[in-house]
Design a protein around this motif. Structure first.
Motif, PDB file in Angstrom:
ATOM      1  N   ALA A  33       0.825  -1.214   0.000  1.00  0.00           N
ATOM      2  CA  ALA A  33       0.000   0.000   0.000  1.00  0.00           C
ATOM      3  C   ALA A  33       0.859   1.263   0.000  1.00  0.00           C
ATOM      4  O   ALA A  33       0.523   2.253  -0.655  1.00  0.00           O
ATOM      5  CB  ALA A  33      -0.948   0.002   1.197  1.00  0.00           C
ATOM      6  N   ARG A  34       1.973   1.248   0.713  1.00  0.00           N
ATOM      7  CA  ARG A  34       2.856   2.421   0.734  1.00  0.00           C
ATOM      8  C   ARG A  34       3.601   2.560  -0.586  1.00  0.00           C
ATOM      9  O   ARG A  34       3.708   3.659  -1.139  1.00  0.00           O
ATOM     10  CB  ARG A  34       3.847   2.322   1.886  1.00  0.00           C
ATOM     11  N   TYR A  35       4.110   1.469  -1.103  1.00  0.00           N
ATOM     12  CA  TYR A  35       4.826   1.497  -2.382  1.00  0.00           C
ATOM     13  C   TYR A  35       3.926   2.048  -3.481  1.00  0.00           C
ATOM     14  O   TYR A  35       4.340   2.881  -4.286  1.00  0.00           O
ATOM     15  CB  TYR A  35       5.320   0.088  -2.725  1.00  0.00           C
ATOM     16  N   GLU A  36       2.698   1.596  -3.472  1.00  0.00           N
ATOM     17  CA  GLU A  36       1.713   2.043  -4.457  1.00  0.00           C
ATOM     18  C   GLU A  36       1.555   3.568  -4.425  1.00  0.00           C
ATOM     19  O   GLU A  36       1.463   4.215  -5.461  1.00  0.00           O
ATOM     20  CB  GLU A  36       0.387   1.369  -4.126  1.00  0.00           C
ATOM     21  N   ARG A  37       1.529   4.146  -3.220  1.00  0.00           N
ATOM     22  CA  ARG A  37       1.306   5.594  -3.080  1.00  0.00           C
ATOM     23  C   ARG A  37       2.433   6.421  -3.673  1.00  0.00           C
ATOM     24  O   ARG A  37       2.192   7.468  -4.257  1.00  0.00           O
ATOM     25  CB  ARG A  37       1.118   5.961  -1.609  1.00  0.00           C
ATOM     26  N   TRP A  38       3.672   6.001  -3.481  1.00  0.00           N
ATOM     27  CA  TRP A  38       4.771   6.865  -3.908  1.00  0.00           C
ATOM     28  C   TRP A  38       5.437   6.443  -5.218  1.00  0.00           C
ATOM     29  O   TRP A  38       6.091   7.251  -5.860  1.00  0.00           O
ATOM     30  CB  TRP A  38       5.830   7.008  -2.809  1.00  0.00           C
ATOM     31  N   ALA A  39       5.268   5.192  -5.624  1.00  0.00           N
ATOM     32  CA  ALA A  39       6.031   4.701  -6.766  1.00  0.00           C
ATOM     33  C   ALA A  39       5.316   4.841  -8.105  1.00  0.00           C
ATOM     34  O   ALA A  39       5.885   4.510  -9.136  1.00  0.00           O
ATOM     35  CB  ALA A  39       6.418   3.245  -6.540  1.00  0.00           C
ATOM     36  N   GLY A  40       4.086   5.308  -8.101  1.00  0.00           N
ATOM     37  CA  GLY A  40       3.367   5.457  -9.358  1.00  0.00           C
ATOM     38  C   GLY A  40       2.747   4.163  -9.849  1.00  0.00           C
ATOM     39  O   GLY A  40       2.521   3.999 -11.042  1.00  0.00           O
ATOM     40  N   TRP A  56       7.507 -10.443  -6.446  1.00  0.00           N
ATOM     41  CA  TRP A  56       6.855  -9.132  -6.358  1.00  0.00           C
ATOM     42  C   TRP A  56       6.374  -8.759  -7.756  1.00  0.00           C
ATOM     43  O   TRP A  56       6.907  -9.220  -8.752  1.00  0.00           O
ATOM     44  CB  TRP A  56       7.793  -8.069  -5.787  1.00  0.00           C
ATOM     45  N   LYS A  57       5.333  -7.934  -7.794  1.00  0.00           N
ATOM     46  CA  LYS A  57       4.864  -7.421  -9.079  1.00  0.00           C
ATOM     47  C   LYS A  57       4.079  -6.148  -8.849  1.00  0.00           C
ATOM     48  O   LYS A  57       3.559  -5.898  -7.760  1.00  0.00           O
ATOM     49  CB  LYS A  57       4.039  -8.449  -9.839  1.00  0.00           C
ATOM     50  N   ALA A  58       4.009  -5.356  -9.913  1.00  0.00           N
ATOM     51  CA  ALA A  58       3.259  -4.100  -9.886  1.00  0.00           C
ATOM     52  C   ALA A  58       2.985  -3.690 -11.327  1.00  0.00           C
ATOM     53  O   ALA A  58       3.684  -4.115 -12.244  1.00  0.00           O
ATOM     54  CB  ALA A  58       4.061  -3.001  -9.189  1.00  0.00           C
ATOM     55  N   VAL A  59       1.974  -2.880 -11.496  1.00  0.00           N
ATOM     56  CA  VAL A  59       1.721  -2.256 -12.786  1.00  0.00           C
ATOM     57  C   VAL A  59       2.015  -0.770 -12.594  1.00  0.00           C
ATOM     58  O   VAL A  59       1.327  -0.083 -11.835  1.00  0.00           O
ATOM     59  CB  VAL A  59       0.269  -2.478 -13.272  1.00  0.00           C
ATOM     60  N   MET A  60       3.058  -0.315 -13.254  1.00  0.00           N
ATOM     61  CA  MET A  60       3.471   1.070 -13.117  1.00  0.00           C
ATOM     62  C   MET A  60       2.731   1.914 -14.152  1.00  0.00           C
ATOM     63  O   MET A  60       2.533   1.487 -15.291  1.00  0.00           O
ATOM     64  CB  MET A  60       4.981   1.202 -13.318  1.00  0.00           C
ATOM     65  N   VAL A  61       2.337   3.115 -13.734  1.00  0.00           N
ATOM     66  CA  VAL A  61       1.695   4.063 -14.643  1.00  0.00           C
ATOM     67  C   VAL A  61       2.732   5.134 -14.937  1.00  0.00           C
ATOM     68  O   VAL A  61       3.114   5.892 -14.049  1.00  0.00           O
ATOM     69  CB  VAL A  61       0.406   4.656 -14.030  1.00  0.00           C
ATOM     70  N   VAL A  62       3.201   5.167 -16.171  1.00  0.00           N
ATOM     71  CA  VAL A  62       4.288   6.068 -16.545  1.00  0.00           C
ATOM     72  C   VAL A  62       3.717   7.324 -17.198  1.00  0.00           C
ATOM     73  O   VAL A  62       2.543   7.358 -17.563  1.00  0.00           O
ATOM     74  CB  VAL A  62       5.289   5.346 -17.483  1.00  0.00           C
ATOM     75  N   PRO A  63       4.537   8.379 -17.328  1.00  0.00           N
ATOM     76  CA  PRO A  63       4.050   9.596 -17.964  1.00  0.00           C
ATOM     77  C   PRO A  63       3.365   9.267 -19.293  1.00  0.00           C
ATOM     78  O   PRO A  63       3.837   8.445 -20.067  1.00  0.00           O
ATOM     79  CB  PRO A  63       5.322  10.421 -18.163  1.00  0.00           C
ATOM     80  N   GLY A  64       2.233   9.911 -19.512  1.00  0.00           N
ATOM     81  CA  GLY A  64       1.430   9.628 -20.691  1.00  0.00           C
ATOM     82  C   GLY A  64       0.335   8.613 -20.407  1.00  0.00           C
ATOM     83  O   GLY A  64      -0.477   8.324 -21.270  1.00  0.00           O
ATOM     84  N   GLY A  65       0.337   8.065 -19.175  1.00  0.00           N
ATOM     85  CA  GLY A  65      -0.708   7.138 -18.767  1.00  0.00           C
ATOM     86  C   GLY A  65      -0.502   5.695 -19.182  1.00  0.00           C
ATOM     87  O   GLY A  65      -1.373   4.856 -18.952  1.00  0.00           O
ATOM     88  N   MET A 134      13.454   9.358 -11.016  1.00  0.00           N
ATOM     89  CA  MET A 134      12.073   9.801 -10.751  1.00  0.00           C
ATOM     90  C   MET A 134      11.494   9.059  -9.553  1.00  0.00           C
ATOM     91  O   MET A 134      10.803   9.655  -8.722  1.00  0.00           O
ATOM     92  CB  MET A 134      11.203   9.591 -11.991  1.00  0.00           C
ATOM     93  N   LEU A 135      11.785   7.780  -9.448  1.00  0.00           N
ATOM     94  CA  LEU A 135      11.307   6.968  -8.324  1.00  0.00           C
ATOM     95  C   LEU A 135      11.845   7.510  -6.999  1.00  0.00           C
ATOM     96  O   LEU A 135      11.093   7.680  -6.035  1.00  0.00           O
ATOM     97  CB  LEU A 135      11.747   5.518  -8.535  1.00  0.00           C
ATOM     98  N   LEU A 136      13.133   7.820  -6.956  1.00  0.00           N
ATOM     99  CA  LEU A 136      13.723   8.342  -5.725  1.00  0.00           C
ATOM    100  C   LEU A 136      13.215   9.744  -5.403  1.00  0.00           C
ATOM    101  O   LEU A 136      13.056  10.094  -4.228  1.00  0.00           O
ATOM    102  CB  LEU A 136      15.248   8.308  -5.803  1.00  0.00           C
ATOM    103  N   ASP A 137      12.945  10.557  -6.409  1.00  0.00           N
ATOM    104  CA  ASP A 137      12.329  11.870  -6.168  1.00  0.00           C
ATOM    105  C   ASP A 137      10.974  11.691  -5.490  1.00  0.00           C
ATOM    106  O   ASP A 137      10.641  12.395  -4.532  1.00  0.00           O
ATOM    107  CB  ASP A 137      12.134  12.635  -7.484  1.00  0.00           C
ATOM    108  N   SER A 138      10.206  10.737  -5.982  1.00  0.00           N
ATOM    109  CA  SER A 138       8.880  10.472  -5.427  1.00  0.00           C
ATOM    110  C   SER A 138       8.968   9.912  -4.010  1.00  0.00           C
ATOM    111  O   SER A 138       8.191  10.286  -3.132  1.00  0.00           O
ATOM    112  CB  SER A 138       8.125   9.517  -6.352  1.00  0.00           C
ATOM    113  N   LEU A 139       9.921   9.015  -3.773  1.00  0.00           N
ATOM    114  CA  LEU A 139      10.117   8.469  -2.422  1.00  0.00           C
ATOM    115  C   LEU A 139      10.493   9.580  -1.450  1.00  0.00           C
ATOM    116  O   LEU A 139       9.970   9.649  -0.329  1.00  0.00           O
ATOM    117  CB  LEU A 139      11.197   7.390  -2.431  1.00  0.00           C
ATOM    118  N   THR A 140      11.374  10.472  -1.869  1.00  0.00           N
ATOM    119  CA  THR A 140      11.792  11.592  -1.017  1.00  0.00           C
ATOM    120  C   THR A 140      10.587  12.452  -0.642  1.00  0.00           C
ATOM    121  O   THR A 140      10.410  12.814   0.523  1.00  0.00           O
ATOM    122  CB  THR A 140      12.862  12.436  -1.746  1.00  0.00           C
TER     123      THR A 140
END
Length: 146
Positions: A33-40, A56-65, A134-140
């Motif tokens: 739940a936390r990863y989802e909030r900051w990692a996109g 582990w798995k995730a679906v990332m939403v990148v710029p442009g959707g 970008m990921l680390l910017d978001s985590l910060t």
């Protein structure tokens, strides 16, 4: 040596000083739940079995959707100190390896996060480094909200 064999030339390393304990940073990285909030990541897409051999798995939403499914397995897990993960990316012939290391200062100062990844090609490395920045910017930003 094959053109697609990862080499030190195709490795990047990023370092950040974070105003949070190593335990807080580790939890942000390993709690779905936390990863989802900051990692996109797409809501409800993150699954983590944080143990050596766990997936582990995730679906990332990148710029442009655009939606990009990623995943892999954990090679090493040392709570609040180190994660080594395989990362399987769409179109990549083999997983890459990402390492996240945390070093907490004894004086209570910022926690140092070091992120590195070994990639098969220079182009893959450049794209991965941009995404990780970008990921680390978001985590910060996420850790500053607490």
């Amino acid at each position: 040596m094959s053109r697609n064999t990862p080499t030190q030339e195709h490795t990047y390393t990023l370092t950040r000083e974070l105003d949070a304990s190593a335990a807080e940073v580790f939890a942000a990285w390993t709690t779905p739940a936390r990863y989802e909030r900051w990692a996109g990541a797409e809501a409800g897409s993150v699954e983590m079995d944080v143990r050596p051999g766990g997936a582990w798995k995730a679906v990332m939403v990148v710029p442009g959707g655009h939606r990009v499914p990623i995943g892999g397995s954990y090679r090493e897990v040392a709570a609040d100190r180190r994660l080594v993960m395989d990362m399987e990316m769409p179109g990549a012939p083999e997983p890459t390896v990402m390492t996240m290391e945390l070093a907490e200062r004894a004086d209570g100062g910022p926690t140092r996060l070091t992120l590195s990844q070994v990639c098969a090609t220079a182009e893959e490395r450049d794209m991965a480094e941009e995404g990780s920045t970008m990921l680390l910017d978001s985590l910060t930003a996420h850790l500053a909200e607490r």
